[in-house]
Design an enzyme around this catalytic site. Structure first.
Site, PDB file in Angstrom:
ATOM      1  N   GLU A 174       0.820  -1.218   0.000  1.00  0.00           N
ATOM      2  CA  GLU A 174       0.000   0.000   0.000  1.00  0.00           C
ATOM      3  C   GLU A 174       0.857   1.274   0.000  1.00  0.00           C
ATOM      4  OE1 GLU A 174      -3.240  -0.099  -0.440  1.00  0.00           O
ATOM      5  OE2 GLU A 174      -3.265  -2.284  -0.382  1.00  0.00           O
ATOM      6  N   ILE A 175       1.891   1.273  -0.840  1.00  0.00           N
ATOM      7  CA  ILE A 175       2.765   2.454  -0.897  1.00  0.00           C
ATOM      8  C   ILE A 175       2.822   3.064  -2.292  1.00  0.00           C
ATOM      9  CG2 ILE A 175       4.203   1.807   1.070  1.00  0.00           C
ATOM     10  CD1 ILE A 175       6.235   0.728  -0.920  1.00  0.00           C
ATOM     11  N   LYS A 199       1.231  -9.117 -13.607  1.00  0.00           N
ATOM     12  CA  LYS A 199       0.995  -9.224 -12.166  1.00  0.00           C
ATOM     13  C   LYS A 199       1.078 -10.705 -11.815  1.00  0.00           C
ATOM     14  CE  LYS A 199      -0.271  -7.521  -8.110  1.00  0.00           C
ATOM     15  NZ  LYS A 199       0.442  -6.440  -7.401  1.00  0.00           N
ATOM     16  N   THR A 238      -3.847 -10.615  -4.993  1.00  0.00           N
ATOM     17  CA  THR A 238      -4.547 -11.100  -3.807  1.00  0.00           C
ATOM     18  C   THR A 238      -5.561 -10.068  -3.339  1.00  0.00           C
ATOM     19  OG1 THR A 238      -2.934 -10.178  -2.240  1.00  0.00           O
ATOM     20  CG2 THR A 238      -2.494 -12.388  -3.092  1.00  0.00           C
ATOM     21  N   ASP A 242      -4.907  -5.064 -10.044  1.00  0.00           N
ATOM     22  CA  ASP A 242      -3.911  -4.023 -10.267  1.00  0.00           C
ATOM     23  C   ASP A 242      -3.655  -3.769 -11.751  1.00  0.00           C
ATOM     24  OD1 ASP A 242      -3.682  -3.718  -7.555  1.00  0.00           O
ATOM     25  OD2 ASP A 242      -1.828  -4.866  -7.369  1.00  0.00           O
ATOM     26  N   ALA A 247       3.826  -8.224  -5.399  1.00  0.00           N
ATOM     27  CA  ALA A 247       2.829  -8.035  -4.341  1.00  0.00           C
ATOM     28  C   ALA A 247       3.580  -7.759  -3.056  1.00  0.00           C
ATOM     29  CB  ALA A 247       1.968  -9.284  -4.202  1.00  0.00           C
ATOM     30  N   SER A 306       4.047   8.125  -3.199  1.00  0.00           N
ATOM     31  CA  SER A 306       2.968   9.065  -2.882  1.00  0.00           C
ATOM     32  C   SER A 306       3.590  10.268  -2.171  1.00  0.00           C
ATOM     33  CB  SER A 306       1.912   8.386  -1.995  1.00  0.00           C
ATOM     34  OG  SER A 306       0.863   9.282  -1.680  1.00  0.00           O
ATOM     35  N   PRO A 309       2.798  12.236  -7.154  1.00  0.00           N
ATOM     36  CA  PRO A 309       2.044  12.996  -6.167  1.00  0.00           C
ATOM     37  C   PRO A 309       0.938  12.185  -5.503  1.00  0.00           C
ATOM     38  CG  PRO A 309       1.484  13.718  -8.386  1.00  0.00           C
ATOM     39  CD  PRO A 309       2.646  12.798  -8.515  1.00  0.00           C
ATOM     40  N   GLY A 316      -2.483  11.021  -4.358  1.00  0.00           N
ATOM     41  CA  GLY A 316      -3.774  11.111  -5.032  1.00  0.00           C
ATOM     42  C   GLY A 316      -3.720  10.956  -6.535  1.00  0.00           C
TER      43      GLY A 316
END
Length: 237
Positions: free
Chosen positions: A12-13, A37, A41, A50, A111, A171, A200, A202
């Site tokens: 989640e980065i 990919k 999962t 993804d 992943a 991010s 950036p 978002g």
């Protein structure tokens, strides 16, 4: 550089959004792109994974999802709990090599982090990179704690004789704190590799046309963009 393996210092980065940005920049240069990919999962049948996110943001790419497991766990654990066959490094390398013969660029998005297990034998994305002899692009968070995670990932790559292409911040905050600003200079030292971009915060929520227009401005020339690390670092202080 036909194949790039994209990993992260954790989950989640921003790996998927960075993968999309690299794909978009390559497409803007007239290059053909495929994204692999190995194991998706935490996504139910029929839901977008993804590779679907990358295609929506980047544009006309070839997508290959080799395995899908419903629970949001490490691929080996998710496969075991679902009673499904895990994905193997040789299978991933074979798929990527075939696509590399048909496309200008193939991106293999892992992943989680580099050493998350694909199967109960301990195979990881590092094994895929080794089989492909492909450079590894590391996606890292901007703030406090990222230097240690980045250094550990870089050390694991060096221990396996794998090439680290560089680091991209997945991010970049709208209002970066002191740690994030300092990390622009410290990340390349921790990684032993150049900082190749900042995406950036978002960016993944942008309309595709905006995302594609912005991608080259977030990535360094080595990734098909025009972003300059020195100028950006100076601008944010």
């Amino acid at each position: 550089m036909a194949v790039i393996v994209v990993t992260g210092t954790g989950t989640e980065i921003g790996k998927t959004v960075v993968t999309a940005a690299v794909a978009a920049a390559a497409l803007a240069q007239g290059r053909s792109v495929a994204v692999v990919k190995p194991a998706q999962t935490g996504v139910a049948p029929g839901e977008d994974g993804d590779v679907d996110v990358v295609r929506r943001l980047a544009g006309d790419i070839t997508c290959a999802e080799l395995a899908r497991f419903p629970e949001p766990l490490a691929p080996a654990t998710a496969a075991r709990r679902a009673g499904l066959t895990p994905v193997r490094p040789g299978q991933v390398a074979e798929a990527a090599a075939k696509l590399a013969g048909e496309h200008d660029l193939v991106l293999v998005e892992g992943a989680g982090g580099l050493l998350v297990r694909f199967d109960d034998d301990g195979a990881t994305l590092a094994d895929v990179a080794a089989e492909l002899a492909a450079p590894v692009l590391v996606v890292a968070p901007a703030g406090l704690g990222t230097l240690n995670m980045t250094a550990l990932t870089a050390e694991a790559l060096r221990a396996r004789g794998l090439e680290q292409l560089g680091v991209v911040v997945g991010s970049w905050p709208v209002e970066p704190d002191l740690a994030a600003r300092c990390n622009l200079a410290d990340l390349p030292e921790a990684a032993g590799a150049p900082l190749l971009g900042v995406v950036p915060e978002g960016a993944g929520a942008l309309a595709p046309v905006e995302f594609r227009a912005g991608a080259a401005g977030w990535l360094a020339p080595r990734l098909g963009g025009r972003w300059d690390a020195g100028a950006f670092t100076a601008a944010v202080g």
